[in-house]
Design an enzyme around this catalytic site. Structure first.
Site, PDB file in Angstrom:
ATOM      1  N   GLU A 129       0.808  -1.226   0.000  1.00 16.13           N
ATOM      2  CA  GLU A 129       0.000   0.000   0.000  1.00 16.13           C
ATOM      3  C   GLU A 129       0.835   1.267   0.000  1.00 16.13           C
ATOM      4  OE1 GLU A 129      -0.722  -2.622   1.863  1.00 16.13           O
ATOM      5  OE2 GLU A 129      -2.788  -3.182   1.377  1.00 16.13           O
TER       6      GLU A 129
ATOM      7  N   HIS B 121     -10.504  -4.211  11.182  1.00 14.87           N
ATOM      8  CA  HIS B 121     -11.165  -4.046   9.883  1.00 14.87           C
ATOM      9  C   HIS B 121     -12.448  -3.228   9.967  1.00 14.87           C
ATOM     10  CE1 HIS B 121      -8.458  -7.115   8.249  1.00 14.87           C
ATOM     11  NE2 HIS B 121      -8.973  -6.903   7.061  1.00 14.87           N
TER      12      HIS B 121
HETATM   13  C1  LIG Z   1      -2.175  -4.353   4.543  1.00 18.43           C
HETATM   14  C2  LIG Z   1      -3.261  -5.184   4.030  1.00 18.43           C
HETATM   15  N1  LIG Z   1      -3.624  -5.059   2.727  1.00 18.43           N
HETATM   16  C3  LIG Z   1      -4.609  -5.815   2.232  1.00 18.43           C
HETATM   17  C4  LIG Z   1      -5.287  -6.691   3.028  1.00 18.43           C
HETATM   18  C5  LIG Z   1      -6.412  -7.523   2.465  1.00 18.43           C
HETATM   19  N2  LIG Z   1      -5.972  -8.895   2.365  1.00 18.43           N
HETATM   20  C6  LIG Z   1      -6.255  -9.791   3.331  1.00 18.43           C
HETATM   21  S1  LIG Z   1      -5.549 -11.251   3.053  1.00 18.43           S
HETATM   22  C7  LIG Z   1      -4.873 -10.740   1.613  1.00 18.43           C
HETATM   23  C8  LIG Z   1      -4.059 -11.680   0.795  1.00 18.43           C
HETATM   24  C9  LIG Z   1      -2.915 -12.212   1.535  1.00 18.43           C
HETATM   25  O1  LIG Z   1      -2.308 -13.215   0.808  1.00 18.43           O
HETATM   26  P1  LIG Z   1      -1.188 -14.108   1.434  1.00 18.43           P
HETATM   27  O2  LIG Z   1      -0.237 -13.265   2.201  1.00 18.43           O
HETATM   28  O3  LIG Z   1      -0.621 -14.924   0.350  1.00 18.43           O
HETATM   29  O4  LIG Z   1      -1.922 -15.024   2.504  1.00 18.43           O
HETATM   30  P2  LIG Z   1      -3.074 -16.106   2.271  1.00 18.43           P
HETATM   31  O5  LIG Z   1      -4.358 -15.389   2.478  1.00 18.43           O
HETATM   32  O6  LIG Z   1      -2.918 -16.661   0.920  1.00 18.43           O
HETATM   33  O7  LIG Z   1      -2.879 -17.112   3.340  1.00 18.43           O
HETATM   34  C10 LIG Z   1      -5.204  -9.419   1.368  1.00 18.43           C
HETATM   35  C11 LIG Z   1      -4.793  -8.657   0.171  1.00 18.43           C
HETATM   36  C12 LIG Z   1      -4.906  -6.765   4.379  1.00 18.43           C
HETATM   37  N3  LIG Z   1      -5.535  -7.569   5.245  1.00 18.43           N
HETATM   38  N4  LIG Z   1      -3.901  -6.017   4.849  1.00 18.43           N
END
Ligand SMILES: Cc1ncc(C[n+]2csc(CCOP(=O)(O)OP(=O)(O)O)c2C)c(N)n1
Ligand SMILES: [Mg+2]
Lengths: 334, 350
Positions: free
Chosen positions: A61, A130
């Site tokens: 971000e 959130h």
């Molecule tokens: C700083 C931030 N940006 C965006 C999000 C929204 N978000 C939640 S989970 C996620 C994807 C995360 O992917 P990964 O790190 O690969 O973990 P996974 O969910 O696949 O276990 C996103 C973009 C967030 N929670 N925090």
């Protein structure tokens, strides 16, 4: 001709129209492209405009918002989507230290036609990290403008106006509004982006709200009408600047003012509104301006507690009733 | 590894699967709300890593953390009650699915802002190292998280000060709907650690024994003073990102391929996950082993009866957890306020 649609569709249409009209407009954010956006706001745009103009970003971000700042310096019109306001905390440097200040620090050499859209507010059991509202933080930053559309019509108008503006603009979109329905009339004359509107005229009390709380204030006004209280409801539509003239004219008529916000009352957006109106309307008021907002607590996960932590139509009506009946003594946190 | 330990690992994997599938059901029935991120498909990672750790090691996790918490020993009851938002949940209904904490078990939290686990883990490790304590810190995160600034900042500090952190990347190839090649310039996540001179390895995260061994040796190196270590676990989530996501951006063949590697293989439950459909799975043909249970059976370390018994036990535990959650009362606002001011003590503020 007015057309019924969802709020997210109005935003989608605004983006589509502006992208079609001006090829310097581009979108970037997490899952805005192939996926179509977490709240479907960018649905279909990736297929239409391709990956350079609808860019799926990594979870970075701070840097992709900063990228928006950089591109805006040389006349692009980036529309950054931060998946939710909560993650915008990681982009505050780009927003506050750069976007808001570069036009000023450069002595006016650089415009900053940047739009940063972010869903926010208390949705449903998303828990403390959130469910945040960030308006208080952003309102305090000279150089930014903040739009808070509550209706389908405003979502469309204000996003288009934001994209066309040369200034950095934050769009705060409430997560519970995306799937609300309303009318969009593309032929209606646009009102200025930051003007407040009277959503419901009334005589006894002015209730001022914004975003989802403006809609709840309207519901509250309907409840108040049943008990013989005529409430005037103002939707601010913007938190920076704020259209004081509309607010003052109303308070001069009703002599009572209740400010409603979903954010915590302490040092929140309502504090600014209440202070200004107390200054401007002191001799017109029959009672001190009151604020009604969230409890001073992070949002609990438990559903009953979550509901109890923020205003409802009923609690707004109740606060208004008390205010009209007798001047309350101390600050009214819900 | 002894038979007892292997059984315990299988039991935890079964429990993990069953717990998560039940949580999905409770969500559909409206007993759980908000964002619910489930773990089916990735069980071998949590189970392998945490069985190799000491119970005194610290664990930091993300929003996809129910199984880390379960394997850590937080009772299924108190996790389920938390998902229900009830008073007997491990966080009294204040945190919910994405924010499980348990001080006693050194489960240092589920963090829902991507990238938060890194600095927290580094802080725990800093405090531990400063006091010359023997514990390590296990830091879980997804493949998407490595593009957050905190990842780079934290790895640098961990290496610079030789801190006892085990970074465990759960690489399920997706950041919600964005596949890894579309979010990372270098898709071999472990290579990212090299820039900070942290020893790193890619492990088949569908194979619980490999995960266990790799973790054990990494932790040993940490305890010998070698500083931070990094393991990339290649894995896959069978479901969507959360209950709000159907996951249909993923190619069918990919889903089927990973299905065949299901770390639980033969212990597939009667209730199929929402995604992929039963037809997808059928079309992939019979499971081609790799599953831990198949392995144990082949090595005659467990028999069908024992697996059946385990399954029943796990079912019972989950049933009991749901029952417990249902009966637990809702917390009151005074409890919420008390949680907010939990550290106030007798301090006079004004
Ligand atoms: C700083 C931030 N940006 C965006 C999000 C929204 N978000 C939640 S989970 C996620 C994807 C995360 O992917 P990964 O790190 O690969 O973990 P996974 O969910 O696949 O276990 C996103 C973009 C967030 N929670 N925090
Ligand atoms: Mg992932």
């Amino acid at each position: 001709m007015a057309q019924e649609m969802f709020y997210y569709q109005a935003l989608n249409r605004a983006l589509d129209e502006e992208m079609a009209a001006d090829d310097s407009v581009f979108i970037l954010g997490e899952d805005v492209g192939l996926y179509g956006g977490s709240y479907r706001v960018t649905e279909g745009l990736y297929a239409r405009y391709g990956e350079w103009r609808v860019r799926d970003t990594p979870i970075s971000e701070g840097s992709f918002t900063g990228l928006g700042v950089g591109a805006a310096l040389i006349d692009m019109r980036p529309v950054v989507e931060i998946m939710t306001v909560n993650f915008a905390l990681l982009a505050l440097d780009a927003i506050i230290n750069m976007a808001a200040k570069i036009p000023f620090m450069s002595g006016g050499q650089f415009p900053m036609p940047l739009v940063v859209r972010m869903p926010g507010g208390v949705a449903r059991q998303l828990a403390a990290q959130h469910s945040q509202r960030l308006e208080h933080t952003l309102m305090n930053v000279p150089g930014l403008r903040i739009a808070v559309p509550a209706t389908v019509q405003d979502a469309w108008w204000q996003l288009k106006q934001a994209i066309r503006s040369e200034e950095p603009i934050i769009m705060l979109e409430h997560e519970l509004l995306y799937f609300s329905k309303g009318e969009l009339d593309e032929t209606a004359d646009a009102i200025p982006m930051h003007r407040a509107v009277v959503r419901r005229p009334g005589e006894d009390i002015t209730i001022i709200g914004y975003s989802r709380m403006a809609l709840l204030a309207e519901e509250a006004a309907a409840l108040l009408a049943e008990s013989g209280i005529s409430a005037e409801v103002i939707d601010l539509r913007s938190l920076r600047p704020i259209d004081w003239a509309t607010c003052i004219a109303s308070v001069q008529k009703t002599h009572h003012c209740l400010v409603v916000e979903e954010d915590c009352v302490f040092a929140g957006a309502g504090a600014e509104v209440a202070a200004k109106l107390a200054e401007a309307c002191f001799y017109e008021l029959d009672a001190p301006v009151q604020r009604h907002g969230a409890l001073d607590i992070p949002t609990p996960y438990n559903r009953s507690l979550e509901i109890a932590s923020i205003p409802t139509a009923e609690s707004i009506a109740e606060a208004a009733r008390r205010l009209v009946a007798e001047p309350p003594a101390a600050g009214d946190e819900k | 590894m002894d038979r007892f330990m292997l059984h315990a690992m299988l039991q935890d994997m079964l429990l993990a699967r069953s717990f998560e599938e039940r949580a999905a059901r409770e969500y559909t029935e409206g007993n759980i709300a908000g964002f619910l991120h489930l773990y089916p498909g990735e069980e071998a990672v949590a189970v392998g890593v945490l069985h190799a750790a000491e119970s005194s090691d610290y664990v930091v996790s993300t929003y996809r953390e129910h199984v880390h918490a379960l394997v850590r020993g937080i009772p299924a009851r108190s996790i389920m009650a938390e998902l229900f938002g009830r008073r007997d949940g491990c966080c009294r209904g204040m945190g919910g699915s994405m924010h499980l904490f348990d001080r006693e078990r050194r489960f240092m939290g589920g963090y829902a802002i991507v990238g938060e686990t890194f600095p927290v883990a580094v802080g725990l490790a800093y405090a531990t190292a400063m006091r010359s304590q023997p514990e390590a810190v296990i830091c879980f995160f997804g493949d998407g998280a490595v593009n957050q600034g905190t990842f780079h900042e934290s790895l640098n500090m961990a290496a610079l000060w030789n801190l006892p952190v085990l970074f465990v990347c759960e690489n399920n190839h997706y950041q919600i709907g964005t596949e890894i090649h579309r979010h990372s310039a270098v898709s071999d996540v472990f290579k990212r650690a090299c820039g900070y001179r942290i020893p790193a390895e890619k492990i088949n995260g569908m194979d619980v024994l490999r995960v266990y061994e790799a973790t054990q040796s990494a932790l040993q190196r940490i305890r010998e003073g070698a500083g931070p270590q990094f393991l990339e676990m290649e894995t896959y989530r069978f479901r969507g990102h959360s209950m709000a996501d159907a996951g249909n951006y993923r190619p069918q063949v990919e889903v089927e391929a990973y299905r065949r590697m299901d770390p639980l293989s033969i212990v597939e439950k009667a209730e199929q996950p929402l995604y992929p459909s039963a037809e997808n799975i059928a079309s992939a043909g019979p499971d081609t082993i790799n599953g831990f249970s198949e392995h144990l059976r082949a090595e005659q370390l467990i028999n069908a009866d024992e697996i059946e018994q385990m399954k029943q036990q796990v079912e019972q535990t989950v049933e009991d957890a749901v029952d417990f959650a249902r009966r637990s009362p809702e917390p009151g606002m005074e409890e919420a306020l008390a949680a907010l001011d939990c550290n106030r003590g007798q301090e006079v503020l004004i």
